[in-house]
Design an enzyme around this catalytic site. Structure first.
Site, PDB file in Angstrom:
ATOM      1  N   HIS A  82       5.438   9.476 -15.953  1.00  0.00           N
ATOM      2  CA  HIS A  82       5.016   8.838 -17.206  1.00  0.00           C
ATOM      3  C   HIS A  82       6.186   8.321 -18.037  1.00  0.00           C
ATOM      4  CE1 HIS A  82       0.625  10.357 -17.380  1.00  0.00           C
ATOM      5  NE2 HIS A  82       0.738   9.165 -16.846  1.00  0.00           N
TER       6      HIS A  82
ATOM      7  N   GLU B  99       0.374  -7.997   8.458  1.00  0.00           N
ATOM      8  CA  GLU B  99       1.487  -7.079   8.173  1.00  0.00           C
ATOM      9  C   GLU B  99       1.866  -6.264   9.403  1.00  0.00           C
ATOM     10  OE1 GLU B  99       0.499  -4.323   5.033  1.00  0.00           O
ATOM     11  OE2 GLU B  99      -1.562  -4.112   5.695  1.00  0.00           O
TER      12      GLU B  99
ATOM     13  N   ASP C 128       5.344  -4.173   5.165  1.00  0.00           N
ATOM     14  CA  ASP C 128       5.046  -3.529   6.447  1.00  0.00           C
ATOM     15  C   ASP C 128       5.470  -4.396   7.628  1.00  0.00           C
ATOM     16  OD1 ASP C 128       3.991  -0.935   6.009  1.00  0.00           O
ATOM     17  OD2 ASP C 128       2.248  -1.865   5.063  1.00  0.00           O
TER      18      ASP C 128
ATOM     19  N   CYS D 138       2.095 -11.475  -0.042  1.00  0.00           N
ATOM     20  CA  CYS D 138       2.043 -10.512  -1.146  1.00  0.00           C
ATOM     21  C   CYS D 138       3.038  -9.375  -0.953  1.00  0.00           C
ATOM     22  CB  CYS D 138       0.632  -9.971  -1.336  1.00  0.00           C
ATOM     23  SG  CYS D 138      -0.010  -9.148   0.124  1.00  0.00           S
TER      24      CYS D 138
HETATM   25  C1  PEP Z   1       2.973  -5.143   2.416  1.00  0.00           C
HETATM   26  O1  PEP Z   1       2.937  -4.357   3.362  1.00  0.00           O
HETATM   27  O2  PEP Z   1       3.750  -6.114   2.345  1.00  0.00           O
HETATM   28  C2  PEP Z   1       2.086  -4.952   1.248  1.00  0.00           C
HETATM   29  C3  PEP Z   1       2.007  -5.844   0.291  1.00  0.00           C
HETATM   30  O3  PEP Z   1       1.361  -3.810   1.193  1.00  0.00           O
HETATM   31  P1  PEP Z   1       1.925  -2.388   0.736  1.00  0.00           P
HETATM   32  O4  PEP Z   1       3.305  -2.597   0.185  1.00  0.00           O
HETATM   33  O5  PEP Z   1       0.963  -1.874  -0.275  1.00  0.00           O
HETATM   34  O6  PEP Z   1       1.912  -1.632   2.022  1.00  0.00           O
HETATM   35 MG    MG Z   2       1.297  -2.997   3.611  1.00  0.00          MG
END
Ligand code: PEP
Ligand code: MG
Length: 569
Positions: A188, A430, A454, A501
Site C-alpha cells: 500500500h 504470447e 511471456d 499489450c
Molecule cells: C504478456 O505476457 O505480455 C502480458 C501482457 O501478460 P502478463 O504480463 O499479464 O503475463
Molecule cells: Mg502473459
C-alpha cells in the site's frame, strides 16, 4: 564523498530532498511510559482507538475532496482494520495481560501482522504492513509521541518499511520521495506513492541503515539509485536534470489530446493496460484511447473465493464506461504462473509458468469461466468490449473457448438477459506456438494482441522474473522480432487487427518498428503513453519502414537496440 546505494525502481523520476528516517523505535518512550491500572489502560485504549478512527476518517474526507481517491480507499481500509474485532479484542486482551496499553497495542499488531505475513496469498501478506502501521500510529498516540513534522525543505521518507499513513499525510510539495528496505512494489505504501507520482526506490535491504537521518539525498528513480550526501557537482547535474524533467512533463501534458500520428499521417491507437477499473479512470489524464488489456485476474486475487458474476459485471461495466466509447479489451483470467490463487488448490508445480494456468484452467473450470464470460457480455451493453484469451498454444483451445461462449450466449438469450451481441473475440499471442500458428488461428479470432512479456520468456527460454538471467531477456532479439512480424503480417493479410499489450509496447523505439510492421494498437501502462506518442509524432512511416528493413537484417538484440538509438535518437 557521496555514497551510491542501489535498490529497485518502484516509481520512476528524479528528485532531491532531506532524509527523514521514519521507522524510529518506540522503546525509549515505552520505558518512560507510566501505566495506570488495568481499567485505566483499557479506558485509554478505547479513547485512543476512537480518536485515531476520527483522525483517519477526517483524513479520508480531505483526500476525497482533493480527488485522491486511491489514497482515500487505502486509508478507509485502515479505518476498518482498526475497528476489526480480531484486532481490537486482541489489543484489549493484551492490555489486561500487560497493564500497558501502548505495549499491548504493539504486540497485538505484531501478532496480527505475523498471521497475515504467513498466509499464502500475496495480497494478504502485504496487508501485514497496514496492520503494523495502525499499531504504531495507535501506540504513538498513547505514548504522546508527536507525528512527523515536516519543515519547508522537501523530505525523502526512509525506512525498512514506510507506513502508508505517513506518506498519505504529507502534501505533494513537501515530499521528494520514498526509499524502503523492503522490496515489494505492490504494498500500500507504494500504491499510494504511485497514485501521486512520488519517486520511490525499494529493496535496499539492510543498506537502508547506512542512510543517516537529515542527510541530503538524490533519488535517481530511473536507475534505482539513492545518492547520499551528493557532491556539489552531482547536485548541480541532478538539478539540471530535474529542470529537464519538469519541461518534459509540460510537453507531455500538451500531447494529451493529440493523436499518435506519424509526420506523414499514419496513426496507431495508444491504449492503457489496467488491473482494476479505477486504473482506466486514472489513464484518462495520459490521453489513452481505451483499454488494450484489462488483467481481470486481479478481481480474482486477494479473496477467499471466486468473485461472483455480479461483482465482475460491476467492475467490467465501470472499466467499459471509463473508456468513453473506445474499445475495452478484457482478458479472461490469467491465473497460475506468477499469480497463484489459493482457493483453486492447485498443487505446487515445479514450473508454474509452464503449468496449469490461464486458458488451461478456464476450459476445465466452466464454473469459473462461464460467469466471467456472462459478466463481460452483459457489461458490454455499456460501450465497446472485446474478450481476449491468454496463453493460447493450439487451435483446439480457441475452438473450446468459442464453444463455451456460444453456450453462454444461448443461456443469456433463454434467460432474456440484455447483453452485447457484437463482442469481438481475440487471443494473446504470447507463446511461440501461437505466433507460428497464427495463419491457422486467424480463422477463429477477430484480433491478435501480442503479449511480449511471456513471448520473450518462452521464445528465449528466459524466466521473466529470475534476475540472474535478466540480461538475456530481450524483446529486440531477432527471434522475437520475427515472430512478432509474422503475427502482424498474418493478421493484416486476413483483415484482422493486431495489437501489442506486453511491456515492449511502451518502448518508444520498439513502437516505431512495430508501426512499420503494421501494428494497429499499442497498449501499455498509461504513464508511458506520452513518451511513446512523442516519439511516434517525430518520424514518418517512410523512415520507419527504412529502419525496419535494416533492423530485420541484424543478428542480435544488442545490435538492434544500438541501431535504433543511433538512428531514431
Ligand atoms: C504478456 O505476457 O505480455 C502480458 C501482457 O501478460 P502478463 O504480463 O499479464 O503475463
Ligand atoms: Mg502473459
Amino acid at each position: 564523498m557521496s555514497e551510491n546505494i542501489r535498490g529497485n525502481i518502484a516509481i520512476e523520476g528524479i528528485s532531491i530532498g532531506k532524509i527523514v528516517k521514519v521507522d524510529q523505535s518506540l522503546d525509549e518512550y515505552i520505558a518512560a511510559y507510566v501505566p495506570g491500572g488495568v481499567d485505566e489502560e483499557l479506558g485509554r485504549l478505547e479513547q485512543m482507538i476512537d480518536a485515531l478512527s476520527a483522525e483517519i476518517d477526517e483524513g479520508v474526507e480531505a483526500m476525497r475532496e482533493a480527488g485522491q481517491e486511491e489514497q482515500a480507499e487505502i486509508m478507509e481500509a485502515h479505518s476498518f482494520l482498526l475497528m476489526d474485532p480480531s484486532f481490537t479484542d486482541l489489543a484489549n486482551d493484551k492490555t489486561r495481560e500487560l497493564s500497558n496499553a501502548p505495549m499491548a497495542v504493539l504486540e497485538a499488531a505484531k501478532e496480527t501482522a505475523n498471521i497475515l505475513a504467513a498466509m499464502d496469498d500475496e495480497y494478504m501478506r502485504e496487508r501485514s504492513q497496514d496492520i503494523r502501521d495502525i499499531g504504531n500510529r495507535l501506540a504513538r498516540m498513547l505514548l504522546g509521541v508527536k507525528g512527523l513534522e515536516v519543515g519547508d525543505e522537501p523530505v525523502v521518507l526512509c525506512g525498512y518499511e514506510v507506513e502508508p499513513s505517513i506518506i498519505a499525510n504529507i502534501p505533494d510539495e513537501k515530499l521528494a520521495g520514498v526509499v524502503m528496505g523492503q522490496g515489494s512494489t505492490t504494498c500500500h505504501a507504494v500504491i499510494i506513492a504511485k497514485s501521486r507520482a512520488i519517486i520511490t526506490i525499494v529493496g535496499l535491504a539492510d543498506r537502508i541503515d547506512d542512510i543517516p537521518d537529515g542527510a541530503t539525498a538524490i533519488l535517481d528513480g530511473n536507475e534505482g539509485v539513492v545518492i547520499v550526501d551528493p557532491t556539489p557537482q552531482e547536485q548541480a547535474d541532478y538539478e539540471q536534470r530535474i529542470a529537464e524533467q519538469r519541461a518534459q512533463l509540460l510537453r507531455y501534458d500538451a500531447l494529451r489530446d493529440l493523436p499518435a500520428e506519424m509526420t506523414d499521417g499514419v496513426c496507431v491507437r495508444l491504449a492503457a493496460n489496467i488491473g482494476l477499473p479505477k486504473d482506466a479512470q486514472a489513464a484518462v489524464k495520459y490521453g489513452n484511447q481505451g483499454v488494450g488489456l484489462f488483467r481481470s485476474e486481479f478481481l480474482f486475487m486477494g479473496r477467499d473465493s471466486a468473485p461472483s458474476e455480479e461483482l465482475q459485471y460491476d467492475n467490467y461495466k465501470k472499466a467499459i464506461m471509463a473508456c468513453n466509447g473506445e474499445l475495452c479489451v478484457i482478458r479472461t483470467m490469467d491465473i497460475g504462473g506468477d499469480k497463484p490463487l489459493p482457493y483453486l488448490h492447485i498443487p505446487k508445480e515445479d514450473n508454474p509458468f509452464l503449468g496449469y494456468r490461464a486458458v488451461r484452467i478456464s476450459l476445465e473450470r466452466e464454473d469459473l469461466f462461464k460467469p466471467q464470460l456472462r459478466a463481460i457480455l452483459r457489461a458490454g451493453v455499456y460501450g465497446k468490449v472485446a474478450i481476449m484469451v491468454p496463453m493460447i498454444t493450439s487451435v483446439d483451445e480457441i475452438k473450446g473457448v468459442r464453444a463455451v461462449l456460444d453456450k453462454v450466449r444461448e443461456e443469456l438469450t433463454t434467460e432474456g438477459m440484455d447483453f452485447a451481441k457484437d463482442v469481438q473475440l481475440g487471443i494473446m499471442v504470447e507463446t511461440p506456438a501461437a505466433a507460428v500458428m497464427t495463419p491457422v488461428l486467424v480463422k477463429y479470432v477477430d484480433f491478435f494482441s501480442i503479449g511480449t512479456n511471456d513471448l520473450v520468456q518462452y521464445t528465449l527460454a528466459v524466466d521473466r522474473i529470475n534476475p540472474q538471467v535478466s540480461t538475456l531477456y530481450d524483446h529486440f532479439h531477432p527471434a522475437v522480432l520475427q515472430l512478432i512480424q509474422r503475427t502482424i503480417k498474418t493478421g493484416r493479410d486476413n483483415g484482422k487487427w493486431v495489437g501489442m499489450c506486453g511491456e515492449m509496447a511502451s518502448d518508444p523505439y520498439a513502437a516505431i518498428i512495430l508501426m512499420a510492421m503494421g501494428i494497429s494498437e499499442l497498449s501499455m501502462s498509461a504513464p508511458a503513453i506520452p513518451r511513446v506518442k512523442e516519439k511516434i509524432r517525430s518520424i514518418s512511416m517512410a523512415e520507419a519502414k527504412d529502419h525496419l528493413a535494416k533492423v530485420m537484417l541484424l543478428e542480435t538484440g544488442a545490435e538492434v537496440r544500438e541501431y535504433l538509438k543511433e538512428h531514431i535518437g
